[in-house]
Design a protein around this motif. Structure first.
Motif, PDB file in Angstrom:
ATOM      1  N   MET A   1       0.837  -1.184   0.000  1.00 57.52           N
ATOM      2  CA  MET A   1       0.000   0.000   0.000  1.00 57.52           C
ATOM      3  C   MET A   1       0.884   1.250   0.000  1.00 57.52           C
ATOM      4  O   MET A   1       1.873   1.320   0.739  1.00 57.52           O
ATOM      5  CB  MET A   1      -0.902  -0.010   1.235  1.00 57.52           C
ATOM      6  CG  MET A   1      -1.713   1.262   1.384  1.00 57.52           C
ATOM      7  SD  MET A   1      -2.952   1.243   2.687  1.00 57.52           S
ATOM      8  CE  MET A   1      -1.991   1.638   4.109  1.00 57.52           C
ATOM      9  N   SER A   2       0.549   2.204  -0.819  1.00 58.56           N
ATOM     10  CA  SER A   2       1.271   3.468  -0.853  1.00 58.56           C
ATOM     11  C   SER A   2       1.004   4.257   0.419  1.00 58.56           C
ATOM     12  O   SER A   2      -0.079   4.186   0.990  1.00 58.56           O
ATOM     13  CB  SER A   2       0.822   4.307  -2.045  1.00 58.56           C
ATOM     14  OG  SER A   2       1.209   3.730  -3.250  1.00 58.56           O
ATOM     15  N   LYS A   3       2.003   5.014   0.819  1.00 61.62           N
ATOM     16  CA  LYS A   3       1.821   5.914   1.942  1.00 61.62           C
ATOM     17  C   LYS A   3       1.391   7.274   1.397  1.00 61.62           C
ATOM     18  O   LYS A   3       1.695   7.643   0.274  1.00 61.62           O
ATOM     19  CB  LYS A   3       3.115   6.030   2.733  1.00 61.62           C
ATOM     20  CG  LYS A   3       3.429   4.760   3.522  1.00 61.62           C
ATOM     21  CD  LYS A   3       4.749   4.838   4.247  1.00 61.62           C
ATOM     22  CE  LYS A   3       4.751   5.862   5.333  1.00 61.62           C
ATOM     23  NZ  LYS A   3       5.966   5.832   6.171  1.00 61.62           N
ATOM     24  N   TYR A   4       0.685   8.015   2.226  1.00 66.81           N
ATOM     25  CA  TYR A   4       0.150   9.310   1.851  1.00 66.81           C
ATOM     26  C   TYR A   4       1.056  10.413   2.386  1.00 66.81           C
ATOM     27  O   TYR A   4       1.357  10.465   3.578  1.00 66.81           O
ATOM     28  CB  TYR A   4      -1.267   9.471   2.392  1.00 66.81           C
ATOM     29  CG  TYR A   4      -2.231   8.476   1.797  1.00 66.81           C
ATOM     30  CD1 TYR A   4      -2.932   8.771   0.633  1.00 66.81           C
ATOM     31  CD2 TYR A   4      -2.428   7.227   2.383  1.00 66.81           C
ATOM     32  CE1 TYR A   4      -3.816   7.850   0.083  1.00 66.81           C
ATOM     33  CE2 TYR A   4      -3.309   6.310   1.840  1.00 66.81           C
ATOM     34  CZ  TYR A   4      -3.997   6.631   0.683  1.00 66.81           C
ATOM     35  OH  TYR A   4      -4.871   5.726   0.138  1.00 66.81           O
ATOM     36  N   LEU A   5       1.469  11.293   1.469  1.00 61.99           N
ATOM     37  CA  LEU A   5       2.406  12.372   1.748  1.00 61.99           C
ATOM     38  C   LEU A   5       1.637  13.691   1.760  1.00 61.99           C
ATOM     39  O   LEU A   5       1.105  14.106   0.729  1.00 61.99           O
ATOM     40  CB  LEU A   5       3.486  12.355   0.657  1.00 61.99           C
ATOM     41  CG  LEU A   5       4.629  13.325   0.733  1.00 61.99           C
ATOM     42  CD1 LEU A   5       5.408  13.160   2.028  1.00 61.99           C
ATOM     43  CD2 LEU A   5       5.558  13.106  -0.462  1.00 61.99           C
ATOM     44  N   LEU A   6       1.558  14.342   2.907  1.00 62.54           N
ATOM     45  CA  LEU A   6       0.697  15.508   3.074  1.00 62.54           C
ATOM     46  C   LEU A   6       1.395  16.824   2.751  1.00 62.54           C
ATOM     47  O   LEU A   6       2.500  17.086   3.223  1.00 62.54           O
ATOM     48  CB  LEU A   6       0.141  15.557   4.494  1.00 62.54           C
ATOM     49  CG  LEU A   6      -1.075  14.678   4.769  1.00 62.54           C
ATOM     50  CD1 LEU A   6      -0.831  13.217   4.500  1.00 62.54           C
ATOM     51  CD2 LEU A   6      -1.577  14.887   6.176  1.00 62.54           C
ATOM     52  N   ASP A   7       0.696  17.643   1.966  1.00 66.62           N
ATOM     53  CA  ASP A   7       1.129  18.985   1.602  1.00 66.62           C
ATOM     54  C   ASP A   7       0.823  19.946   2.753  1.00 66.62           C
ATOM     55  O   ASP A   7      -0.076  19.705   3.568  1.00 66.62           O
ATOM     56  CB  ASP A   7       0.373  19.412   0.335  1.00 66.62           C
ATOM     57  CG  ASP A   7       0.758  20.777  -0.190  1.00 66.62           C
ATOM     58  OD1 ASP A   7       1.837  21.289   0.173  1.00 66.62           O
ATOM     59  OD2 ASP A   7      -0.022  21.352  -0.979  1.00 66.62           O
ATOM     60  N   SER A   8       1.520  21.057   2.788  1.00 68.20           N
ATOM     61  CA  SER A   8       1.306  22.084   3.818  1.00 68.20           C
ATOM     62  C   SER A   8      -0.137  22.542   3.882  1.00 68.20           C
ATOM     63  O   SER A   8      -0.681  22.769   4.966  1.00 68.20           O
ATOM     64  CB  SER A   8       2.172  23.318   3.531  1.00 68.20           C
ATOM     65  OG  SER A   8       3.506  22.989   3.373  1.00 68.20           O
TER      66      SER A   8
END
Length: 166
Positions: A1-8
């Motif tokens: 599963m891909s991890k989620y990378l959060l924007d500012s």
């Protein structure tokens, strides 16, 4: 599963508009849980955009005190992908104004580093930004993502994919 990378902007808009700490604390608790479960994270340059060490607001204090210390990962190992993104931005000088390219490549802006990290690690970027290919005055995250095949979604789409409620 891909991890989620959060924007500012996920943090900033949640804090200022959609899910203020004093009204929807469950949103922030959910982010902590997803972080603890290694489902979401962000990069060091995003933290820099969120956290003023001299005068932290409630969001800055949350970043410093409440989210786990390794939530904001070092992005310096993505210099190779950053170079590709920088070359793409410069090569699109026929479309974007020079000020847009300069802003996008400014050392303090997290956006190209976020994309570079996602490219290198096959992550999904979570952002409120939407594709606006006709825009010339600003390079938005979706345009280089579309070019490089990096997937991006909104926070609500992320919660739906994860089947999470708060």
């Amino acid at each position: 599963m891909s991890k989620y990378l959060l924007d500012s902007n996920v943090f900033i808009q949640a804090h200022r508009m959609h899910y203020p700490f004093d009204v929807v604390p469950s949103f922030w608790d959910k982010l902590i849980t997803l972080s603890d479960d290694d489902v979401i994270f962000s990069i060091d340059k995003v933290k820099k955009e969120l956290y003023d060490h001299q005068n932290p607001d409630i969001l800055g204090k949350w970043c410093h005190n409440d989210i786990k210390s390794n939530f904001f990962v070092d992005s310096s190992n993505c210099i190779d992908k950053y170079g590709l993104i920088a070359n793409w931005a410069v090569a699109n000088n026929h479309h974007y104004k020079q000020t847009a390219i300069d802003e996008f490549l400014s050392p303090d802006l997290a956006d190209p580093w976020l994309i570079a990290y996602a490219m290198k690690n096959n992550n999904v970027i979570v952002t409120y930004e939407v594709s606006r290919p006709e825009m010339k005055a600003k390079i938005k995250i979706p345009e280089p993502c579309n070019h490089f095949g990096v997937r991006f979604i909104t926070p609500i789409e992320m919660f739906r994919e994860l089947k999470e409620k708060f």
